[in-house]
Write a protein that holds these residues in place. Structure first.
Motif, PDB file in Angstrom:
ATOM      1  N   PHE A  96      21.300  -2.556  -8.421  1.00  0.00           N
ATOM      2  CA  PHE A  96      21.542  -3.165  -7.124  1.00  0.00           C
ATOM      3  C   PHE A  96      20.317  -3.944  -6.657  1.00  0.00           C
ATOM      4  O   PHE A  96      19.193  -3.722  -7.109  1.00  0.00           O
ATOM      5  N   GLU A  97      20.553  -4.878  -5.752  1.00  0.00           N
ATOM      6  CA  GLU A  97      19.485  -5.678  -5.143  1.00  0.00           C
ATOM      7  C   GLU A  97      19.919  -6.050  -3.736  1.00  0.00           C
ATOM      8  O   GLU A  97      20.795  -6.884  -3.541  1.00  0.00           O
ATOM      9  N   ASP A  98      19.324  -5.381  -2.758  1.00  0.00           N
ATOM     10  CA  ASP A  98      19.669  -5.669  -1.369  1.00  0.00           C
ATOM     11  C   ASP A  98      18.906  -6.898  -0.888  1.00  0.00           C
ATOM     12  O   ASP A  98      17.817  -7.212  -1.394  1.00  0.00           O
ATOM     13  N   PRO A  99      19.432  -7.618   0.085  1.00  0.00           N
ATOM     14  CA  PRO A  99      18.784  -8.845   0.584  1.00  0.00           C
ATOM     15  C   PRO A  99      17.328  -8.603   0.977  1.00  0.00           C
ATOM     16  O   PRO A  99      17.016  -7.679   1.736  1.00  0.00           O
ATOM     17  N   GLY A 100      16.434  -9.390   0.412  1.00  0.00           N
ATOM     18  CA  GLY A 100      15.020  -9.285   0.715  1.00  0.00           C
ATOM     19  C   GLY A 100      14.306  -8.156   0.012  1.00  0.00           C
ATOM     20  O   GLY A 100      13.103  -7.959   0.215  1.00  0.00           O
ATOM     21  N   CYS A 101      15.026  -7.409  -0.837  1.00  0.00           N
ATOM     22  CA  CYS A 101      14.429  -6.267  -1.547  1.00  0.00           C
ATOM     23  C   CYS A 101      14.382  -6.556  -3.046  1.00  0.00           C
ATOM     24  O   CYS A 101      15.134  -7.383  -3.570  1.00  0.00           O
ATOM     25  N   ALA A 102      13.511  -5.854  -3.716  1.00  0.00           N
ATOM     26  CA  ALA A 102      13.394  -6.002  -5.162  1.00  0.00           C
ATOM     27  C   ALA A 102      14.605  -5.380  -5.852  1.00  0.00           C
ATOM     28  O   ALA A 102      15.210  -4.412  -5.348  1.00  0.00           O
ATOM     29  N   ALA A 103      14.974  -5.927  -7.002  1.00  0.00           N
ATOM     30  CA  ALA A 103      16.078  -5.371  -7.787  1.00  0.00           C
ATOM     31  C   ALA A 103      15.708  -3.972  -8.254  1.00  0.00           C
ATOM     32  O   ALA A 103      14.547  -3.682  -8.553  1.00  0.00           O
ATOM     33  N   SER A 104      16.701  -3.093  -8.336  1.00  0.00           N
ATOM     34  CA  SER A 104      16.444  -1.711  -8.718  1.00  0.00           C
ATOM     35  C   SER A 104      17.552  -1.192  -9.624  1.00  0.00           C
ATOM     36  O   SER A 104      18.713  -1.608  -9.510  1.00  0.00           O
ATOM     37  N   SER A 105      17.190  -0.270 -10.506  1.00  0.00           N
ATOM     38  CA  SER A 105      18.147   0.401 -11.382  1.00  0.00           C
ATOM     39  C   SER A 105      17.903   1.898 -11.299  1.00  0.00           C
ATOM     40  O   SER A 105      16.749   2.341 -11.345  1.00  0.00           O
ATOM     41  N   LEU A 189      39.989   6.489  -2.518  1.00  0.00           N
ATOM     42  CA  LEU A 189      39.557   7.726  -3.174  1.00  0.00           C
ATOM     43  C   LEU A 189      38.758   7.476  -4.443  1.00  0.00           C
ATOM     44  O   LEU A 189      38.210   8.420  -5.011  1.00  0.00           O
ATOM     45  N   ASN A 190      38.695   6.238  -4.906  1.00  0.00           N
ATOM     46  CA  ASN A 190      37.904   5.913  -6.090  1.00  0.00           C
ATOM     47  C   ASN A 190      36.548   5.411  -5.603  1.00  0.00           C
ATOM     48  O   ASN A 190      36.401   4.266  -5.178  1.00  0.00           O
ATOM     49  N   LEU A 191      35.566   6.326  -5.644  1.00  0.00           N
ATOM     50  CA  LEU A 191      34.286   6.090  -4.994  1.00  0.00           C
ATOM     51  C   LEU A 191      33.120   6.369  -5.923  1.00  0.00           C
ATOM     52  O   LEU A 191      33.232   7.143  -6.884  1.00  0.00           O
ATOM     53  N   VAL A 192      31.987   5.746  -5.614  1.00  0.00           N
ATOM     54  CA  VAL A 192      30.732   6.036  -6.289  1.00  0.00           C
ATOM     55  C   VAL A 192      29.653   6.155  -5.213  1.00  0.00           C
ATOM     56  O   VAL A 192      29.602   5.345  -4.281  1.00  0.00           O
ATOM     57  N   PHE A 193      28.844   7.214  -5.312  1.00  0.00           N
ATOM     58  CA  PHE A 193      27.800   7.477  -4.318  1.00  0.00           C
ATOM     59  C   PHE A 193      26.460   6.966  -4.846  1.00  0.00           C
ATOM     60  O   PHE A 193      25.884   7.563  -5.767  1.00  0.00           O
ATOM     61  N   VAL A 194      25.990   5.872  -4.281  1.00  0.00           N
ATOM     62  CA  VAL A 194      24.763   5.236  -4.767  1.00  0.00           C
ATOM     63  C   VAL A 194      23.838   4.947  -3.589  1.00  0.00           C
ATOM     64  O   VAL A 194      24.275   4.934  -2.431  1.00  0.00           O
ATOM     65  N   PRO A 195      22.553   4.732  -3.864  1.00  0.00           N
ATOM     66  CA  PRO A 195      21.571   4.557  -2.786  1.00  0.00           C
ATOM     67  C   PRO A 195      21.857   3.365  -1.881  1.00  0.00           C
ATOM     68  O   PRO A 195      22.254   2.293  -2.332  1.00  0.00           O
ATOM     69  N   LYS A 196      21.637   3.585  -0.586  1.00  0.00           N
ATOM     70  CA  LYS A 196      21.734   2.537   0.416  1.00  0.00           C
ATOM     71  C   LYS A 196      20.545   2.702   1.361  1.00  0.00           C
ATOM     72  O   LYS A 196      20.235   3.825   1.771  1.00  0.00           O
ATOM     73  N   PRO A 197      19.852   1.616   1.702  1.00  0.00           N
ATOM     74  CA  PRO A 197      18.671   1.742   2.564  1.00  0.00           C
ATOM     75  C   PRO A 197      19.031   1.978   4.027  1.00  0.00           C
ATOM     76  O   PRO A 197      19.895   1.313   4.583  1.00  0.00           O
ATOM     77  N   LEU A 198      18.370   2.949   4.626  1.00  0.00           N
ATOM     78  CA  LEU A 198      18.535   3.182   6.059  1.00  0.00           C
ATOM     79  C   LEU A 198      17.718   2.178   6.866  1.00  0.00           C
ATOM     80  O   LEU A 198      18.056   1.855   8.011  1.00  0.00           O
ATOM     81  N   PHE A 199      16.657   1.706   6.241  1.00  0.00           N
ATOM     82  CA  PHE A 199      15.783   0.701   6.839  1.00  0.00           C
ATOM     83  C   PHE A 199      15.599  -0.407   5.811  1.00  0.00           C
ATOM     84  O   PHE A 199      15.894  -0.213   4.630  1.00  0.00           O
ATOM     85  N   PRO A 200      15.122  -1.566   6.190  1.00  0.00           N
ATOM     86  CA  PRO A 200      14.952  -2.662   5.219  1.00  0.00           C
ATOM     87  C   PRO A 200      14.129  -2.227   4.004  1.00  0.00           C
ATOM     88  O   PRO A 200      12.956  -1.880   4.121  1.00  0.00           O
ATOM     89  N   CYS A 201      14.786  -2.178   2.867  1.00  0.00           N
ATOM     90  CA  CYS A 201      14.139  -1.876   1.580  1.00  0.00           C
ATOM     91  C   CYS A 201      13.498  -0.486   1.531  1.00  0.00           C
ATOM     92  O   CYS A 201      12.627  -0.229   0.695  1.00  0.00           O
ATOM     93  N   ASP A 236      32.011  -4.178  -2.006  1.00  0.00           N
ATOM     94  CA  ASP A 236      31.247  -5.196  -1.284  1.00  0.00           C
ATOM     95  C   ASP A 236      30.443  -6.087  -2.223  1.00  0.00           C
ATOM     96  O   ASP A 236      29.767  -7.024  -1.789  1.00  0.00           O
ATOM     97  N   GLY A 237      30.507  -5.806  -3.523  1.00  0.00           N
ATOM     98  CA  GLY A 237      29.853  -6.627  -4.526  1.00  0.00           C
ATOM     99  C   GLY A 237      28.350  -6.458  -4.643  1.00  0.00           C
ATOM    100  O   GLY A 237      27.710  -7.196  -5.399  1.00  0.00           O
ATOM    101  N   THR A 238      27.765  -5.490  -3.950  1.00  0.00           N
ATOM    102  CA  THR A 238      26.307  -5.335  -3.954  1.00  0.00           C
ATOM    103  C   THR A 238      25.785  -4.417  -5.046  1.00  0.00           C
ATOM    104  O   THR A 238      24.590  -4.434  -5.341  1.00  0.00           O
ATOM    105  N   ARG A 239      26.652  -3.614  -5.640  1.00  0.00           N
ATOM    106  CA  ARG A 239      26.200  -2.667  -6.658  1.00  0.00           C
ATOM    107  C   ARG A 239      27.125  -2.693  -7.870  1.00  0.00           C
ATOM    108  O   ARG A 239      28.354  -2.743  -7.719  1.00  0.00           O
ATOM    109  N   SER A 240      26.521  -2.651  -9.052  1.00  0.00           N
ATOM    110  CA  SER A 240      27.307  -2.503 -10.286  1.00  0.00           C
ATOM    111  C   SER A 240      26.993  -1.122 -10.852  1.00  0.00           C
ATOM    112  O   SER A 240      25.885  -0.603 -10.693  1.00  0.00           O
TER     113      SER A 240
END
Length: 246
Positions: A96-105, A189-201, A236-240
């Motif tokens: 994933f790569e959130d706006p203004g943040c570095a790409a992460s795996s 019901l088809n879900l994946v639990f992945v990191p999301k920032p509470l604050f910018p990056c 939302d297209g933000t995470r693969s």
């Protein structure tokens, strides 16, 4: 992944539990201690009934490793996919790569359970599939279900939703495509639990993302093993993501 005895929704999605019922039957034969010795004619008439009972018992196909972790019965399957429960460790990778943040795996390993059974309710597939990590709150957690059949607790109305289009080749190889997220009905019901920032990056915490339509599933199932790969993007297209199990 090994077979075993027969056996989400997070964030702002509603939780739904699916229960699979199985019925066990037993045949018991008892003879009173003071019963009379049967005549020759009575003995001859009972022998065919005993042979029929043995033949019926032979229709049950159970694989047991002796450690209580392997049991599969495909006698009720209308396809080449065996029915049963499998357990093992799934490897989940997320990019994933959130706006203004570095790409992460990120990569995770979680215990998971796979259940294959008869179609649920009006499900159009030849079999019902449920595959999920045992924990539904840890980072990397995931849940896959091919269809939902239940009752709305608020009005008592029947709820039927088909999520996946599944197919098999008759020999245990399966493939599938997520065709309906259920999001418009509040039944994702088809879900994946992945990191999301509470604050910018920063302040990343596990968050439930709905899998997007077009997510794929493929693999091979036998009575005592399974190999599966799930891959796709969040709605939302933000995470693969990619989930592998073998």
């Amino acid at each position: 992944m090994t077979a075993c005895g027969d056996g989400g929704d997070g964030g702002d999605a509603s939780d739904t539990a699916t229960t699979t019922n199985s019925t066990e039957s037993a045949v018991a034969t008892s003879t009173p201690e003071d019963s009379a010795t049967p005549t020759d004619s009575e003995t001859e008439s009972t022998e065919p009934a005993e042979e029929t009972t043995e033949a019926e018992d032979d229709t049950t196909d159970t694989t047991d490793t002796g450690d209580g972790e392997t049991e599969s019965d495909d006698s009720s399957s209308s396809s080449g996919v065996p029915h049963g429960t499998w357990t093992g460790n799934a490897r989940i990778s997320v990019d994933f790569e959130d706006p203004g943040c570095a790409a992460s795996s990120q990569t995770y390993s979680l215990p998971a359970t796979l259940i294959v059974d008869d179609p649920a309710g009006s499900e159009s597939n030849d079999f019902h599939l449920s595959w999920a990590s045992d924990s539904q709150s840890a980072a990397g957690a995931f849940g896959v279900t091919s269809a939902l059949s239940g009752t709305d607790t608020t009005d008592g109305e029947s709820v039927e939703t088909g999520y996946w289009s599944l197919s098999d080749d008759g020999g245990g190889d399966i493939s599938g495509n997520l065709t309906d997220t259920g999001g418009s009905q509040g039944l994702a019901l088809n879900l994946v639990f992945v990191p999301k920032p509470l604050f910018p990056c920063s302040g990343y915490t596990p968050f439930a993302y709905s899998m997007a339509e077009g997510t794929t599933l493929e693999g091979t199932l036998t009575e005592d093993s399974a190999s599966l790969t799930l891959s796709g993007t969040t709605s939302d297209g933000t995470r693969s993501f990619r989930v592998e199990w073998s």
